[in-house]
Design a protein around this motif. Structure first.
Motif, PDB file in Angstrom:
ATOM      1  N   SER A  69      33.567  45.382  29.678  1.00  0.00           N
ATOM      2  CA  SER A  69      34.928  45.008  29.284  1.00  0.00           C
ATOM      3  C   SER A  69      35.415  43.862  30.175  1.00  0.00           C
ATOM      4  O   SER A  69      35.044  43.771  31.348  1.00  0.00           O
ATOM      5  CB  SER A  69      35.842  46.225  29.440  1.00  0.00           C
ATOM      6  N   HIS A  70      36.227  42.975  29.634  1.00  0.00           N
ATOM      7  CA  HIS A  70      36.796  41.867  30.421  1.00  0.00           C
ATOM      8  C   HIS A  70      38.312  41.984  30.536  1.00  0.00           C
ATOM      9  O   HIS A  70      39.004  41.010  30.835  1.00  0.00           O
ATOM     10  CB  HIS A  70      36.409  40.521  29.800  1.00  0.00           C
ATOM     11  N   ARG A  71      38.816  43.209  30.289  1.00  0.00           N
ATOM     12  CA  ARG A  71      40.280  43.354  30.352  1.00  0.00           C
ATOM     13  C   ARG A  71      40.765  43.453  31.808  1.00  0.00           C
ATOM     14  O   ARG A  71      39.962  43.577  32.725  1.00  0.00           O
ATOM     15  CB  ARG A  71      40.725  44.567  29.527  1.00  0.00           C
ATOM     16  N   SER A  73      42.210  44.885  35.185  1.00  0.00           N
ATOM     17  CA  SER A  73      42.027  46.155  35.907  1.00  0.00           C
ATOM     18  C   SER A  73      42.466  45.948  37.346  1.00  0.00           C
ATOM     19  O   SER A  73      42.746  44.814  37.762  1.00  0.00           O
ATOM     20  CB  SER A  73      40.554  46.556  35.866  1.00  0.00           C
ATOM     21  N   ALA A  74      42.504  47.026  38.122  1.00  0.00           N
ATOM     22  CA  ALA A  74      42.854  46.887  39.541  1.00  0.00           C
ATOM     23  C   ALA A  74      41.857  45.943  40.217  1.00  0.00           C
ATOM     24  O   ALA A  74      42.237  45.128  41.072  1.00  0.00           O
ATOM     25  CB  ALA A  74      42.840  48.258  40.210  1.00  0.00           C
ATOM     26  N   LEU A  75      40.578  46.003  39.802  1.00  0.00           N
ATOM     27  CA  LEU A  75      39.570  45.120  40.390  1.00  0.00           C
ATOM     28  C   LEU A  75      39.809  43.663  39.999  1.00  0.00           C
ATOM     29  O   LEU A  75      39.702  42.769  40.854  1.00  0.00           O
ATOM     30  CB  LEU A  75      38.161  45.552  39.949  1.00  0.00           C
ATOM     31  N   SER A  76      40.167  43.413  38.733  1.00  0.00           N
ATOM     32  CA  SER A  76      40.394  42.012  38.334  1.00  0.00           C
ATOM     33  C   SER A  76      41.636  41.453  39.045  1.00  0.00           C
ATOM     34  O   SER A  76      41.662  40.281  39.420  1.00  0.00           O
ATOM     35  CB  SER A  76      40.492  41.877  36.809  1.00  0.00           C
ATOM     36  N   CYS A  77      42.657  42.292  39.239  1.00  0.00           N
ATOM     37  CA  CYS A  77      43.858  41.843  39.980  1.00  0.00           C
ATOM     38  C   CYS A  77      43.480  41.451  41.407  1.00  0.00           C
ATOM     39  O   CYS A  77      43.909  40.413  41.919  1.00  0.00           O
ATOM     40  CB  CYS A  77      44.901  42.954  40.046  1.00  0.00           C
ATOM     41  N   LEU A  78      42.676  42.317  42.047  1.00  0.00           N
ATOM     42  CA  LEU A  78      42.278  42.060  43.431  1.00  0.00           C
ATOM     43  C   LEU A  78      41.413  40.793  43.509  1.00  0.00           C
ATOM     44  O   LEU A  78      41.614  39.943  44.389  1.00  0.00           O
ATOM     45  CB  LEU A  78      41.509  43.292  43.950  1.00  0.00           C
ATOM     46  N   THR A  79      40.482  40.650  42.554  1.00  0.00           N
ATOM     47  CA  THR A  79      39.601  39.472  42.517  1.00  0.00           C
ATOM     48  C   THR A  79      40.421  38.198  42.349  1.00  0.00           C
ATOM     49  O   THR A  79      40.224  37.207  43.065  1.00  0.00           O
ATOM     50  CB  THR A  79      38.606  39.615  41.345  1.00  0.00           C
ATOM     51  N   ARG A  80      41.347  38.233  41.376  1.00  0.00           N
ATOM     52  CA  ARG A  80      42.184  37.064  41.081  1.00  0.00           C
ATOM     53  C   ARG A  80      42.972  36.648  42.326  1.00  0.00           C
ATOM     54  O   ARG A  80      43.151  35.458  42.600  1.00  0.00           O
ATOM     55  CB  ARG A  80      43.151  37.426  39.951  1.00  0.00           C
ATOM     56  N   LEU A  81      43.424  37.632  43.079  1.00  0.00           N
ATOM     57  CA  LEU A  81      44.219  37.362  44.270  1.00  0.00           C
ATOM     58  C   LEU A  81      43.356  36.732  45.367  1.00  0.00           C
ATOM     59  O   LEU A  81      43.743  35.726  45.975  1.00  0.00           O
ATOM     60  CB  LEU A  81      44.811  38.675  44.756  1.00  0.00           C
ATOM     61  N   LEU A  82      42.181  37.307  45.599  1.00  0.00           N
ATOM     62  CA  LEU A  82      41.305  36.801  46.667  1.00  0.00           C
ATOM     63  C   LEU A  82      40.835  35.386  46.342  1.00  0.00           C
ATOM     64  O   LEU A  82      40.785  34.518  47.212  1.00  0.00           O
ATOM     65  CB  LEU A  82      40.101  37.730  46.852  1.00  0.00           C
ATOM     66  N   ILE A  83      40.517  35.155  45.083  1.00  0.00           N
ATOM     67  CA  ILE A  83      39.987  33.839  44.678  1.00  0.00           C
ATOM     68  C   ILE A  83      41.080  32.763  44.735  1.00  0.00           C
ATOM     69  O   ILE A  83      40.785  31.571  44.726  1.00  0.00           O
ATOM     70  CB  ILE A  83      39.341  33.935  43.265  1.00  0.00           C
ATOM     71  N   SER A  84      42.349  33.214  44.827  1.00  0.00           N
ATOM     72  CA  SER A  84      43.454  32.243  44.878  1.00  0.00           C
ATOM     73  C   SER A  84      43.591  31.594  46.253  1.00  0.00           C
ATOM     74  O   SER A  84      44.404  30.678  46.424  1.00  0.00           O
ATOM     75  CB  SER A  84      44.774  32.929  44.502  1.00  0.00           C
TER      76      SER A  84
END
Lengths: 215, 215
Positions: A69-71, A73-84
């Motif tokens: 799934s590509h929706r 999630s808590a992991l995608s939020c954390l990833t998006r934040l770190l990559i920023s």
């Protein structure tokens, strides 16, 4: 009478002017405060559903056709934040074995951002630890050298955003356990963690290793 | 001309009145906001020096003549905060084996405050766990029943103050490890943790135990 009326109008204009100026000043201060505290505090709870976060790590928007799934999630939020991270990413975590989060750290480093990692010496040597991969990529890693744990689980993005909680950066932490992560930009709290990171970074300087630690 | 002057003065009075009213409203809102966020966020870093916190647990101020230091420490700050619970203390921690913190939980319960504890089933059974002592004292304890960890390390005081971080409630956590604890009253964050506690409390209801968990 004419003079009185003129002076009354002058007074009115002054009061209205002062009111508008005060209002303007209030909005400027509020705006500066908002800039300082860039985003409201946020909480992520784990376990997260298994999702693919690879597209988030690409420099330009991309798609991924894997079966996951590509929706959001808590992991995608954390990833998006770190990559920023744009200037610095300081990671201070007990364990780092999650392939998703270590890929994120490597991607941030690959974009030329200064990445520093502090971790625990006992868990650094376990199978799955990504510390070797980080070092081979040129990321600076420092660690304690005693039997107590460097048990923090926080990261600082650009020295402005704190990510902290109970989450070890492992697959079990992300996909299995009940965990929490707080994302916060409160200036006082962030400052305390920036200082803690700086102290540990200095304390764990390899130049100070004794190689015969007191156990 | 007289009418013009009078109406100018009236306008002036209205503008000044409105300005004062707006200013008053701003202060009332600020004051209410301050009341809502009762104390500024605070961070405690561990390891703490070994100190005695027993006098803090007494209902009336008392002295202790033990040989330990009685000065302020991260542990005494944490103890003072937990003991301040007046209506409820909800504890959600992976491990609880620290005699200092379990004595604090027992003292809060002894004062008639409703105490609820959520913990991890795997670590609950280990030597040193204070779960048995809690249950014998009549404190409600609930736990997960799977092999993943209930890894949170937070507590809610009166449903208003959140204490959260990396700290397990163990002697090694308090006196040995590098750890952090944040004390925060941000309404949105506290609300999220109150909801998480409620969900876990419901999920771990003994009435739902299967006694043959999927492993």
């Amino acid at each position: 009478m004419l003079l009185t009326a003129v002076s009354a109008w002058r007074g009115l204009v002054v009061v209205v002017g002062l009111s508008l100026a005060a209002e303007g000043l209030y909005y400027v201060i509020s705006h500066l405060k908002r800039l300082r505290e860039r985003r409201p505090a946020q909480v992520l709870f784990f376990p997260a559903p298994v999702t693919c976060v690879r597209p988030l790590l690409l420099s330009s928007p991309g798609h991924c056709r894997c079966g996951l799934s590509h929706r959001e999630s808590a992991l995608s939020c954390l990833t998006r934040l770190l990559i920023s991270a744009r200037r610095s990413l300081d990671v201070c975590v007990f364990t780092i074995s999650s392939l998703e989060l270590s890929s994120t750290v490597l991607a941030v480093h690959g974009r030329g951002v200064r990445v520093r990692v502090i971790t625990d010496s006992d868990y650094m040597a376990l199978a799955g630890s990504q510390v070797g991969t980080f070092r081979r990529a040129g990321i600076e890693v420092r660690h304690d050298q005693d039997t107590n744990y460097m048990h923090h689980k926080f990261a600082l993005i650009d020295g402005l955003t704190l990510v902290t909680g109970s989450l070890n950066w492992s697959a079990q932490g992300i996909f299995g356990n009940k965990e929490n992560v707080i994302i916060i930009e409160n200036t006082d709290i962030v400052k305390a963690f920036v200082e803690e990171f700086g102290q540990l970074w200095n304390e764990y300087d390899p130049a100070k290793y004794s190689f015969s630690p007191q156990r």
